[in-house]
Scaffold this motif. Structure first.
Motif, mmCIF file in Angstrom:
data_model
loop_
_atom_site.group_PDB
_atom_site.id
_atom_site.type_symbol
_atom_site.label_atom_id
_atom_site.label_comp_id
_atom_site.label_asym_id
_atom_site.label_seq_id
_atom_site.Cartn_x
_atom_site.Cartn_y
_atom_site.Cartn_z
ATOM 1 N N LEU A 182 -13.013 12.258 40.759
ATOM 2 C CA LEU A 182 -13.828 13.149 42.030
ATOM 3 C C LEU A 182 -13.690 12.848 43.316
ATOM 4 C CD1 LEU A 182 -15.325 14.823 38.484
ATOM 5 C CD2 LEU A 182 -13.281 15.658 39.430
ATOM 6 N N GLU A 183 -13.603 11.565 43.135
ATOM 7 C CA GLU A 183 -14.000 11.084 44.896
ATOM 8 C C GLU A 183 -12.782 12.350 45.899
ATOM 9 O OE1 GLU A 183 -11.695 7.103 45.333
ATOM 10 O OE2 GLU A 183 -13.868 6.003 44.618
ATOM 11 N N SER A 184 -13.870 12.189 46.901
ATOM 12 C CA SER A 184 -13.282 13.445 47.931
ATOM 13 C C SER A 184 -13.225 14.822 48.073
ATOM 14 C CB SER A 184 -11.838 12.439 49.280
ATOM 15 O OG SER A 184 -12.052 11.101 49.181
ATOM 16 N N ASN A 185 -13.997 15.340 46.805
ATOM 17 C CA ASN A 185 -14.145 16.134 46.211
ATOM 18 C C ASN A 185 -15.318 17.445 47.089
ATOM 19 O OD1 ASN A 185 -11.649 17.215 44.858
ATOM 20 N ND2 ASN A 185 -12.499 15.729 43.313
ATOM 21 N N ARG A 186 -16.376 16.832 47.786
ATOM 22 C CA ARG A 186 -17.189 17.237 48.595
ATOM 23 C C ARG A 186 -18.096 17.728 47.675
ATOM 24 N NH1 ARG A 186 -17.556 17.445 53.667
ATOM 25 N NH2 ARG A 186 -18.559 19.193 53.809
ATOM 26 N N ILE A 187 -18.839 17.247 46.399
ATOM 27 C CA ILE A 187 -19.075 17.532 45.243
ATOM 28 C C ILE A 187 -20.679 17.897 45.985
ATOM 29 C CG2 ILE A 187 -20.327 17.667 43.071
ATOM 30 C CD1 ILE A 187 -17.198 16.290 42.813
ATOM 31 N N GLU A 188 -21.207 18.541 45.840
ATOM 32 C CA GLU A 188 -22.651 18.326 46.311
ATOM 33 C C GLU A 188 -23.970 18.717 44.899
ATOM 34 O OE1 GLU A 188 -23.979 22.508 48.151
ATOM 35 O OE2 GLU A 188 -22.252 22.187 49.232
ATOM 36 N N PRO A 189 -24.608 17.977 45.756
ATOM 37 C CA PRO A 189 -26.046 17.250 44.614
ATOM 38 C C PRO A 189 -25.716 17.780 42.936
ATOM 39 C CG PRO A 189 -26.471 17.232 46.262
ATOM 40 C CD PRO A 189 -25.821 18.665 46.930
ATOM 41 N N ALA A 190 -25.825 19.388 43.664
ATOM 42 C CA ALA A 190 -26.236 20.236 42.225
ATOM 43 C C ALA A 190 -24.620 19.922 41.163
ATOM 44 C CB ALA A 190 -26.367 21.617 42.602
ATOM 45 N N GLY A 191 -24.117 20.246 42.113
ATOM 46 C CA GLY A 191 -22.528 19.598 40.982
ATOM 47 C C GLY A 191 -22.745 18.433 40.242
ATOM 48 N N ILE A 192 -23.125 17.360 41.085
ATOM 49 C CA ILE A 192 -23.429 15.624 40.675
ATOM 50 C C ILE A 192 -24.366 15.876 39.482
ATOM 51 C CG2 ILE A 192 -24.471 13.340 40.992
ATOM 52 C CD1 ILE A 192 -21.671 13.890 42.306
ATOM 53 N N ILE A 193 -25.422 16.655 39.579
ATOM 54 C CA ILE A 193 -26.236 16.479 38.087
ATOM 55 C C ILE A 193 -25.323 17.536 37.536
ATOM 56 C CG2 ILE A 193 -28.574 17.697 37.369
ATOM 57 C CD1 ILE A 193 -29.278 17.653 40.325
ATOM 58 N N ALA A 194 -24.636 18.200 37.026
ATOM 59 C CA ALA A 194 -24.125 18.655 36.303
ATOM 60 C C ALA A 194 -23.246 18.420 35.777
ATOM 61 C CB ALA A 194 -23.193 20.220 36.897
ATOM 62 N N ILE A 195 -22.578 17.188 35.949
ATOM 63 C CA ILE A 195 -21.661 16.148 36.058
ATOM 64 C C ILE A 195 -22.676 15.028 34.828
ATOM 65 C CG2 ILE A 195 -20.340 13.898 36.510
ATOM 66 C CD1 ILE A 195 -19.392 15.781 38.601
ATOM 67 N N ALA A 196 -24.263 14.629 35.350
ATOM 68 C CA ALA A 196 -24.645 14.161 34.464
ATOM 69 C C ALA A 196 -24.864 14.347 33.428
ATOM 70 C CB ALA A 196 -25.746 13.948 35.562
ATOM 71 N N GLU A 197 -24.835 15.839 33.348
ATOM 72 C CA GLU A 197 -25.496 16.181 32.009
ATOM 73 C C GLU A 197 -24.214 16.838 31.691
ATOM 74 O OE1 GLU A 197 -28.689 17.914 30.667
ATOM 75 O OE2 GLU A 197 -29.667 17.200 32.361
ATOM 76 N N ALA A 198 -23.536 16.722 31.653
ATOM 77 C CA ALA A 198 -21.969 16.462 30.419
ATOM 78 C C ALA A 198 -21.637 14.914 30.635
ATOM 79 C CB ALA A 198 -20.841 17.045 31.323
ATOM 80 N N LEU A 199 -22.762 14.219 30.898
ATOM 81 C CA LEU A 199 -21.828 12.887 30.560
ATOM 82 C C LEU A 199 -23.304 12.484 29.711
ATOM 83 C CD1 LEU A 199 -22.097 10.338 34.092
ATOM 84 C CD2 LEU A 199 -19.932 11.225 32.101
ATOM 85 N N ARG A 200 -23.705 13.402 29.413
ATOM 86 C CA ARG A 200 -24.604 13.047 28.532
ATOM 87 C C ARG A 200 -24.034 13.148 26.743
ATOM 88 N NH1 ARG A 200 -30.862 15.902 28.539
ATOM 89 N NH2 ARG A 200 -31.359 14.991 30.279
ATOM 90 N N LYS A 201 -22.479 14.185 27.413
ATOM 91 C CA LYS A 201 -21.982 14.360 25.330
ATOM 92 C C LYS A 201 -20.851 13.411 25.470
ATOM 93 C CE LYS A 201 -24.115 18.895 25.001
ATOM 94 N NZ LYS A 201 -24.245 19.966 25.342
ATOM 95 N N ASN A 202 -20.636 12.845 26.453
ATOM 96 C CA ASN A 202 -19.610 12.324 26.345
ATOM 97 C C ASN A 202 -19.376 11.133 25.492
ATOM 98 O OD1 ASN A 202 -17.281 10.945 28.075
ATOM 99 N ND2 ASN A 202 -18.002 8.933 28.666
ATOM 100 N N THR A 203 -18.348 11.014 25.265
ATOM 101 C CA THR A 203 -17.588 9.777 23.932
ATOM 102 C C THR A 203 -16.676 9.162 24.573
ATOM 103 O OG1 THR A 203 -16.761 11.898 22.776
ATOM 104 C CG2 THR A 203 -19.616 10.983 22.181
ATOM 105 N N SER A 204 -15.573 9.401 25.564
ATOM 106 C CA SER A 204 -14.151 9.160 25.499
ATOM 107 C C SER A 204 -14.137 8.469 27.312
ATOM 108 C CB SER A 204 -13.696 10.062 25.206
ATOM 109 O OG SER A 204 -13.242 11.235 26.112
ATOM 110 N N LEU A 205 -14.902 9.196 28.338
ATOM 111 C CA LEU A 205 -14.503 8.843 29.618
ATOM 112 C C LEU A 205 -15.029 7.287 29.867
ATOM 113 C CD1 LEU A 205 -13.080 9.936 31.864
ATOM 114 C CD2 LEU A 205 -15.943 10.319 32.779
ATOM 115 N N VAL A 206 -13.967 6.300 30.298
ATOM 116 C CA VAL A 206 -15.020 4.804 31.072
ATOM 117 C C VAL A 206 -14.857 4.499 32.338
ATOM 118 C CG1 VAL A 206 -14.259 4.160 28.307
ATOM 119 C CG2 VAL A 206 -12.774 3.478 30.378
#
Length: 87
Positions: A6-30
């Motif tokens: 997701l490099e160079s997508n201009r994700i704002e802080p709220a989007g990063i927080i949402a990604i962090a929340e989604a990573l709580r349930k991640n079971t495959s992304l390395v």
């Protein structure tokens, strides 16, 4: 999916927080690439570090610029832990 760039997508802080929340349930992304974004700020950096430390045991590589030293150390330790678990 094992890798997500997701490099160079201009994700704002709220989007990063949402990604962090989604990573709580991640079971495959390395690997997750988040470089070259709008500066995150401490709250988003701390949320990524907290998620890695407490919830995520699969993400072995998080490519991101973290300015907060505490958060960077936590993320680095968790990447190492997750690589050991993934062996």
């Amino acid at each position: 999916m094992k890798k997500l760039n997701l490099e160079s997508n201009r994700i704002e802080p709220a989007g990063i927080i949402a990604i962090a929340e989604a990573l709580r349930k991640n079971t495959s992304l390395v690997e997750l690439r988040l470089n070259q974004q709008i500066p995150f700020g401490n709250a988003a950096e701390e949320k990524l570090a907290e998620t890695m430390e407490l919830y995520n045991v699969t993400l072995e590589r998080l490519v991101v610029t973290i300015k907060n030293g505490n958060s960077r150390v936590k993320i680095n330790k968790c990447e190492t832990r997750n690589r050991e678990i993934g062996k």
